[in-house]
Design a protein around this motif. Structure first.
Motif, PDB file in Angstrom:
ATOM      1  N   GLY A  96     -34.871   3.942 -52.719  1.00  0.00           N
ATOM      2  CA  GLY A  96     -35.960   4.856 -52.430  1.00  0.00           C
ATOM      3  C   GLY A  96     -35.490   5.908 -51.450  1.00  0.00           C
ATOM      4  N   ILE A  97     -36.201   7.007 -51.393  1.00  0.00           N
ATOM      5  CA  ILE A  97     -35.896   8.050 -50.421  1.00  0.00           C
ATOM      6  C   ILE A  97     -36.882   7.897 -49.267  1.00  0.00           C
ATOM      7  CG2 ILE A  97     -35.756  10.525 -49.988  1.00  0.00           C
ATOM      8  CD1 ILE A  97     -34.978  10.914 -52.882  1.00  0.00           C
ATOM      9  N   ALA A  98     -36.352   7.635 -48.088  1.00  0.00           N
ATOM     10  CA  ALA A  98     -37.184   7.343 -46.927  1.00  0.00           C
ATOM     11  C   ALA A  98     -37.076   8.444 -45.880  1.00  0.00           C
ATOM     12  CB  ALA A  98     -36.764   6.005 -46.313  1.00  0.00           C
ATOM     13  N   VAL A  99     -38.174   8.669 -45.177  1.00  0.00           N
ATOM     14  CA  VAL A  99     -38.217   9.594 -44.034  1.00  0.00           C
ATOM     15  C   VAL A  99     -38.732   8.825 -42.827  1.00  0.00           C
ATOM     16  CG1 VAL A  99     -38.587  11.622 -45.494  1.00  0.00           C
ATOM     17  CG2 VAL A  99     -40.555  10.377 -44.581  1.00  0.00           C
ATOM     18  N   GLN A 100     -38.529   9.386 -41.642  1.00  0.00           N
ATOM     19  CA  GLN A 100     -39.053   8.732 -40.453  1.00  0.00           C
ATOM     20  C   GLN A 100     -40.581   8.638 -40.531  1.00  0.00           C
ATOM     21  OE1 GLN A 100     -37.198   9.503 -36.506  1.00  0.00           O
ATOM     22  NE2 GLN A 100     -36.094  11.141 -37.574  1.00  0.00           N
ATOM     23  N   GLU A 101     -41.117   7.609 -39.936  1.00  0.00           N
ATOM     24  CA  GLU A 101     -42.553   7.354 -40.003  1.00  0.00           C
ATOM     25  C   GLU A 101     -43.373   8.558 -39.545  1.00  0.00           C
ATOM     26  OE1 GLU A 101     -45.826   5.720 -41.089  1.00  0.00           O
ATOM     27  OE2 GLU A 101     -44.030   4.480 -41.229  1.00  0.00           O
ATOM     28  N   GLY A 102     -42.917   9.228 -38.512  1.00  0.00           N
ATOM     29  CA  GLY A 102     -43.668  10.354 -37.971  1.00  0.00           C
ATOM     30  C   GLY A 102     -43.319  11.705 -38.554  1.00  0.00           C
ATOM     31  N   SER A 103     -42.496  11.732 -39.602  1.00  0.00           N
ATOM     32  CA  SER A 103     -42.073  12.994 -40.195  1.00  0.00           C
ATOM     33  C   SER A 103     -43.238  13.719 -40.854  1.00  0.00           C
ATOM     34  CB  SER A 103     -40.985  12.735 -41.238  1.00  0.00           C
ATOM     35  OG  SER A 103     -40.672  13.901 -41.960  1.00  0.00           O
ATOM     36  N   ASP A 104     -43.145  15.047 -40.841  1.00  0.00           N
ATOM     37  CA  ASP A 104     -44.152  15.862 -41.535  1.00  0.00           C
ATOM     38  C   ASP A 104     -43.945  15.856 -43.043  1.00  0.00           C
ATOM     39  OD1 ASP A 104     -45.324  16.587 -39.127  1.00  0.00           O
ATOM     40  OD2 ASP A 104     -44.110  18.403 -38.919  1.00  0.00           O
ATOM     41  N   ILE A 105     -42.793  15.392 -43.497  1.00  0.00           N
ATOM     42  CA  ILE A 105     -42.478  15.382 -44.933  1.00  0.00           C
ATOM     43  C   ILE A 105     -43.293  14.288 -45.618  1.00  0.00           C
ATOM     44  CG2 ILE A 105     -40.653  15.051 -46.638  1.00  0.00           C
ATOM     45  CD1 ILE A 105     -38.671  16.015 -44.471  1.00  0.00           C
ATOM     46  N   GLN A 106     -44.075  14.677 -46.605  1.00  0.00           N
ATOM     47  CA  GLN A 106     -44.963  13.744 -47.285  1.00  0.00           C
ATOM     48  C   GLN A 106     -44.574  13.470 -48.729  1.00  0.00           C
ATOM     49  OE1 GLN A 106     -47.343  12.173 -45.578  1.00  0.00           O
ATOM     50  NE2 GLN A 106     -46.722  13.317 -43.753  1.00  0.00           N
ATOM     51  N   ASP A 107     -43.743  14.338 -49.310  1.00  0.00           N
ATOM     52  CA  ASP A 107     -43.376  14.165 -50.709  1.00  0.00           C
ATOM     53  C   ASP A 107     -42.001  14.766 -50.952  1.00  0.00           C
ATOM     54  OD1 ASP A 107     -43.815  16.945 -50.741  1.00  0.00           O
ATOM     55  OD2 ASP A 107     -45.823  16.729 -51.594  1.00  0.00           O
ATOM     56  N   ILE A 108     -41.521  14.647 -52.183  1.00  0.00           N
ATOM     57  CA  ILE A 108     -40.177  15.115 -52.518  1.00  0.00           C
ATOM     58  C   ILE A 108     -40.046  16.628 -52.347  1.00  0.00           C
ATOM     59  CG2 ILE A 108     -38.455  15.249 -54.352  1.00  0.00           C
ATOM     60  CD1 ILE A 108     -38.865  12.462 -53.108  1.00  0.00           C
ATOM     61  N   GLU A 109     -41.075  17.380 -52.696  1.00  0.00           N
ATOM     62  CA  GLU A 109     -41.038  18.834 -52.514  1.00  0.00           C
ATOM     63  C   GLU A 109     -40.786  19.181 -51.047  1.00  0.00           C
ATOM     64  OE1 GLU A 109     -40.961  22.822 -52.951  1.00  0.00           O
ATOM     65  OE2 GLU A 109     -40.935  21.346 -54.599  1.00  0.00           O
ATOM     66  N   GLY A 110     -41.231  18.320 -50.140  1.00  0.00           N
ATOM     67  CA  GLY A 110     -41.017  18.561 -48.716  1.00  0.00           C
ATOM     68  C   GLY A 110     -39.570  18.483 -48.296  1.00  0.00           C
ATOM     69  N   LEU A 111     -38.693  18.028 -49.191  1.00  0.00           N
ATOM     70  CA  LEU A 111     -37.261  17.937 -48.878  1.00  0.00           C
ATOM     71  C   LEU A 111     -36.498  19.201 -49.283  1.00  0.00           C
ATOM     72  CD1 LEU A 111     -36.545  14.227 -49.892  1.00  0.00           C
ATOM     73  CD2 LEU A 111     -36.739  15.183 -47.591  1.00  0.00           C
ATOM     74  N   ARG A 112     -37.206  20.197 -49.786  1.00  0.00           N
ATOM     75  CA  ARG A 112     -36.546  21.459 -50.126  1.00  0.00           C
ATOM     76  C   ARG A 112     -35.924  22.051 -48.843  1.00  0.00           C
ATOM     77  NH1 ARG A 112     -36.928  24.918 -54.427  1.00  0.00           N
ATOM     78  NH2 ARG A 112     -38.694  23.729 -55.299  1.00  0.00           N
ATOM     79  N   GLY A 113     -34.631  22.363 -48.919  1.00  0.00           N
ATOM     80  CA  GLY A 113     -33.924  22.913 -47.775  1.00  0.00           C
ATOM     81  C   GLY A 113     -33.513  21.883 -46.733  1.00  0.00           C
ATOM     82  N   LYS A 114     -33.668  20.595 -47.059  1.00  0.00           N
ATOM     83  CA  LYS A 114     -33.387  19.533 -46.100  1.00  0.00           C
ATOM     84  C   LYS A 114     -32.078  18.812 -46.421  1.00  0.00           C
ATOM     85  CE  LYS A 114     -37.416  20.253 -44.161  1.00  0.00           C
ATOM     86  NZ  LYS A 114     -37.548  20.895 -42.836  1.00  0.00           N
ATOM     87  N   VAL A 115     -31.722  17.883 -45.542  1.00  0.00           N
ATOM     88  CA  VAL A 115     -30.500  17.094 -45.694  1.00  0.00           C
ATOM     89  C   VAL A 115     -30.888  15.628 -45.929  1.00  0.00           C
ATOM     90  CG1 VAL A 115     -28.370  16.300 -44.605  1.00  0.00           C
ATOM     91  CG2 VAL A 115     -29.193  18.635 -44.208  1.00  0.00           C
ATOM     92  N   ILE A 116     -30.328  15.047 -46.992  1.00  0.00           N
ATOM     93  CA  ILE A 116     -30.580  13.648 -47.326  1.00  0.00           C
ATOM     94  C   ILE A 116     -29.332  12.838 -47.015  1.00  0.00           C
ATOM     95  CG2 ILE A 116     -31.183  12.018 -49.154  1.00  0.00           C
ATOM     96  CD1 ILE A 116     -32.527  14.342 -50.622  1.00  0.00           C
ATOM     97  N   GLY A 117     -29.474  11.849 -46.162  1.00  0.00           N
ATOM     98  CA  GLY A 117     -28.348  10.985 -45.833  1.00  0.00           C
ATOM     99  C   GLY A 117     -28.136   9.925 -46.897  1.00  0.00           C
ATOM    100  N   THR A 118     -26.882   9.503 -47.082  1.00  0.00           N
ATOM    101  CA  THR A 118     -26.540   8.416 -48.010  1.00  0.00           C
ATOM    102  C   THR A 118     -25.547   7.488 -47.327  1.00  0.00           C
ATOM    103  OG1 THR A 118     -24.699   9.629 -49.022  1.00  0.00           O
ATOM    104  CG2 THR A 118     -26.883   9.887 -50.027  1.00  0.00           C
TER     105      THR A 118
END
Length: 341
Positions: free
Chosen positions: A116-138
């Motif tokens: 799954g793709i996870a964000v920090q609990e308090g992040s403003d990102i709520q959905d996949i579209e919110g990752l536009r322009g962002k960095v995903i760690g692996t």
């Protein structure tokens, strides 16, 4: 049980030799190696249960487990003849076959998506579209979590390198540090990775759309040459593995299962409550989506979806000439028959 420690590539190996059963003499045992893409015994729980319960020994197999870094390394070890069986993801399997590496999935361990793709609990990102322009760690550069994340992102119309970036940060502590240092905005994680992050105090939540739950994860693989030239070995492995899987699904065996997993990875067994919770989370992902077909069954249509996603994401240039050669259900059927006896 004998235990020794070696080092391979980036990660320490954790070899575990199978116990001899009363029905198998030492001179009859065949030494084989199983490679897994992380040190977790829980992620490969049927193997460690089959070792501990003597199911492999009953088949004349003495199994050593080695942990290496990611699915790509697992496939490399299989193709180099350094191991007979491994647990890579479907994305890396298809990518390898597109390069002419004849590796085959023979048992669907993570029948339900264990990524799954996870964000920090308090992040403003709520959905996949919110990752536009962002960095995903692996965790790794070429592991199953990368292919899964590409699949999810392409489903939202987002392309790696253009709409978002991947950054290899490792798992556990390094992933926590990457979040804390604002190096990553999200993390493509396995069920185990997410549990570890939460245990370390890095509360995360999964934003993966529910429809991606059908994309099965890592499974047992071997080489096509092994199937063709050493079929008895593959059948023996499949019988023992399926017995270990079925044994672990029975709550009556829970205490024995958790002991076998602690033997396989003592660090995971230090916190009994966490070990138990993580096992439940991982085990739940191995339940077949088609119970009538038994454990370890692969749905052909999802293989086609995996391939489409890899082509769309540019991980393979074109569909394989024969997608069906990348997987088989025949050994899962053999294993299920043995486990039901």
């Amino acid at each position: 049980m004998t235990t020794r420690r070696t080092f391979t590539k980036l990660l320490a190996a954790i070899p575990v030799a199978g116990l001899l059963s009363t029905g198998a003499l030492a001179q009859d045992m065949r030494d084989i190696t199983f490679v897994q893409p992380s040190p977790s015994a829980i992620n490969s729980f049927p193997v460690f249960v089959a070792i501990g319960e003597g199911f492999f020994a009953d088949e004349g197999l003495n199994v050593t487990v080695e942990a290496i870094n990611g699915s790509g390394a697992v496939i490399q070890a299989l193709s180099a003849g350094q191991a007979q069986f491994g647990r890579p993801g479907p994305g890396p399997i298809l990518a390898a076959r597109s390069r002419g590496v004849e590796v085959v999935h023979i048992y669907n361990v993570a029948a339900r998506s264990n990524f799954g793709i996870a964000v920090q609990e308090g992040s403003d990102i709520q959905d996949i579209e919110g990752l536009r322009g962002k960095v995903i760690g692996t965790g790794t550069a070429d592991g199953a979590e990368v292919g899964f994340a590409r699949n999810v992102m392409s489903g939202a119309g987002l392309t790696a390198g253009t709409d978002y970036e991947f950054l290899t940060v490792g798992d556990g502590g390094p992933a926590t540090a990457a979040f804390l240092n604002n190096e990553i905005d999200a993390y493509s994680a396995s069920t185990a990775d997410t549990a570890i992050l939460n245990q370390r105090g890095m509360a995360v939540r999964d934003i993966t759309p529910a429809e991606f739950g059908r994309f099965f994860g890592n499974g047992i693989a071997t080489m096509a040459d092994t199937i063709a030239n050493d079929r008895e070995l593959v059948e023996a492995w499949s019988r023992a593995f399926a017995k270990g899987h079925a044994f672990a699904l029975d709550d009556a065996n829970r205490e024995a299962v958790l002991k076998h997993l602690a033997d396989g990875n003592p660090q995971e067994g230090e916190d009994k409550e966490f070990q138990s919770a993580l096992f439940d989370a991982v085990r739940s992902k191995t339940i077949s989506t088609s119970p009538e077909n038994g454990l370890g069954w692969y749905p052909a249509e999802v293989w086609a979806e995996w391939q489409d996603a890899l082509v769309t994401g540019g991980e393979i240039a074109a569909p394989l000439d024969d997608l069906s050669a990348a997987w088989t259900n025949e050994f899962a059927a053999i294993g299920n028959a043995a486990a039901s006896e």
